[in-house]
Design an enzyme around this catalytic site. Sequence first.
Site, PDB file in Angstrom:
ATOM      1  N   ARG A  57       0.864  -1.181   0.000  1.00 45.26           N
ATOM      2  CA  ARG A  57       0.000   0.000   0.000  1.00 45.26           C
ATOM      3  C   ARG A  57       0.901   1.232   0.000  1.00 45.26           C
ATOM      4  NH1 ARG A  57       2.366   1.933   3.787  1.00 45.26           N
ATOM      5  NH2 ARG A  57       0.836   3.584   3.673  1.00 45.26           N
ATOM      6  N   GLY A  58       0.253   2.416  -0.141  1.00 37.20           N
ATOM      7  CA  GLY A  58       1.022   3.643  -0.330  1.00 37.20           C
ATOM      8  C   GLY A  58       1.089   3.907  -1.830  1.00 37.20           C
ATOM      9  N   ARG A  92      -7.100  -0.534  -7.014  1.00 41.60           N
ATOM     10  CA  ARG A  92      -7.415   0.570  -6.093  1.00 41.60           C
ATOM     11  C   ARG A  92      -7.639   1.829  -6.925  1.00 41.60           C
ATOM     12  NH1 ARG A  92      -4.307   1.228  -0.565  1.00 41.60           N
ATOM     13  NH2 ARG A  92      -6.287   2.165  -0.005  1.00 41.60           N
ATOM     14  N   ASP A 234      -2.257  10.846  -2.461  1.00 40.09           N
ATOM     15  CA  ASP A 234      -2.601   9.769  -3.399  1.00 40.09           C
ATOM     16  C   ASP A 234      -2.981  10.312  -4.767  1.00 40.09           C
ATOM     17  OD1 ASP A 234      -3.035   8.586  -0.585  1.00 40.09           O
ATOM     18  OD2 ASP A 234      -2.846   6.891  -1.961  1.00 40.09           O
ATOM     19  N   ASN A 244      -5.711  12.360   0.159  1.00 38.63           N
ATOM     20  CA  ASN A 244      -4.789  11.557   0.974  1.00 38.63           C
ATOM     21  C   ASN A 244      -5.634  10.772   1.976  1.00 38.63           C
ATOM     22  OD1 ASN A 244      -2.052  10.778   1.684  1.00 38.63           O
ATOM     23  ND2 ASN A 244      -2.379  11.892   3.587  1.00 38.63           N
TER      24      ASN A 244
HETATM   25  O1  MRU Z   1      -4.525   3.145   2.067  1.00 35.64           O
HETATM   26  P1  MRU Z   1      -3.059   3.380   1.958  1.00 35.64           P
HETATM   27  O2  MRU Z   1      -2.271   2.828   3.105  1.00 35.64           O
HETATM   28  O3  MRU Z   1      -2.513   2.952   0.607  1.00 35.64           O
HETATM   29  O4  MRU Z   1      -2.917   4.961   2.018  1.00 35.64           O
HETATM   30  C1  MRU Z   1      -1.645   5.552   1.944  1.00 35.64           C
HETATM   31  C2  MRU Z   1      -1.699   7.026   2.030  1.00 35.64           C
HETATM   32  O5  MRU Z   1      -2.734   7.619   2.097  1.00 35.64           O
HETATM   33  C3  MRU Z   1      -0.401   7.745   1.935  1.00 35.64           C
HETATM   34  O6  MRU Z   1      -0.440   8.923   2.687  1.00 35.64           O
HETATM   35  C4  MRU Z   1      -0.157   8.119   0.468  1.00 35.64           C
HETATM   36  O7  MRU Z   1      -0.296   7.000  -0.360  1.00 35.64           O
HETATM   37  C5  MRU Z   1       1.184   8.700   0.264  1.00 35.64           C
HETATM   38  S1  MRU Z   1       2.423   7.419   0.501  1.00 35.64           S
HETATM   39  C6  MRU Z   1       3.892   7.932   0.171  1.00 35.64           C
END
Ligand code: MRU
Length: 342
Positions: A57-58, A92, A234, A244
């Site tokens: 994730r991220g 996603r 994101d 985000n």
């Molecule tokens: O649901 P996730 O864990 O994928 O969400 C991640 C985030 O919202 C982060 O803040 C974003 O992806 C930036 S990561 C460098």
Amino acid sequence: MSAVKTSVARVESVTPIVWKGTHLALLDQRVLPGELCYLDCRSAEDVAAAIHGMAVRGAPAIGIAAAYGLVLALRDNAAAMPAAVATLAASRPTAVNLRWALERMQRQWEQHADVGLLEAEAIRIHQEDLAQNLQMGAFGAALIAPGAQIVTHCNTGALATGGHGTALGVIRTAYAQGRVVRVYNTETRPWLQGARLTAWELQQEGIPAKLVADGAVAHLMSREKIDWVIVGADRIAANGDTANKIGTYALAVAARRHGVKFMVVAPSGTFDLHCPDGAHIPIEERAAAELTEFRGAAIAPAGFDAFNPVFDVTPAALIDAIVCERGVIEKPTRERVLPVLS
Ligand code: MRU
């Protein structure tokens, strides 16, 4: 998909995405920090399942993983591109880095139709992300005056990227430069990326930090001198509105109320210039059970429904600076974003 477990205790620095040449090993972030377990992905479907299931994730990390997913697909079948892109893109919806990486890989395939070159492109996407994070770390740290206390949300570190991190990368660089005295990292309900992942990364780096409940940040700001909220993104629309992790918007509102500055850190692949503003950003909603249950045990009455958006949009007007590898966009507006990104 098969899983390989090792011991966490002896691991000092961890790579979440490992290209093995024959397959992709993804660190299963759902079981961190208690367990260190790599999932071996051997097809685009395996990678898509790991992305949708939150094993990886991220935003930058899922873009990198998806790029390798296409290599796995095209290696088995030279006609697989459209179906593999569709499968990975559907995994996603909010993080635009996923689509950005898939489009870049598709362009490479259209030009050369060579699996070796496609693999090299995925490796380049991976390596470039680390270089971009180091550059953003330098740009962002320069905005932070020594003695700073910082709030960060979700996990934006090495686990979420090709290394170093976006928001956490700025914090790492700024700490190494002696600018940061303490980080408050939010739990980040319901997946607890802050409590499980950011806390783990901060501890490994020896950065002084305290965990804070998501709902306690406005109170924290009312009692403590907080200098910056620093978060990742994101998807950033052309006018600077930023999607985000859910709760980011509330942090920005609280920051403005308390005179705390607000920084967004994201590479150019996180910008979506086709998206005019935040209202056009698709917001992922996940299963109600992610809120009504905890690790399989009910925490709400049986049958109770839930609204579970996992991202929100922070309006550009609440953002003091967007840091990307191409430069810093202060007080973002469409007129300030476009010259840096196009
Ligand atoms: O649901 P996730 O864990 O994928 O969400 C991640 C985030 O919202 C982060 O803040 C974003 O992806 C930036 S990561 C460098």
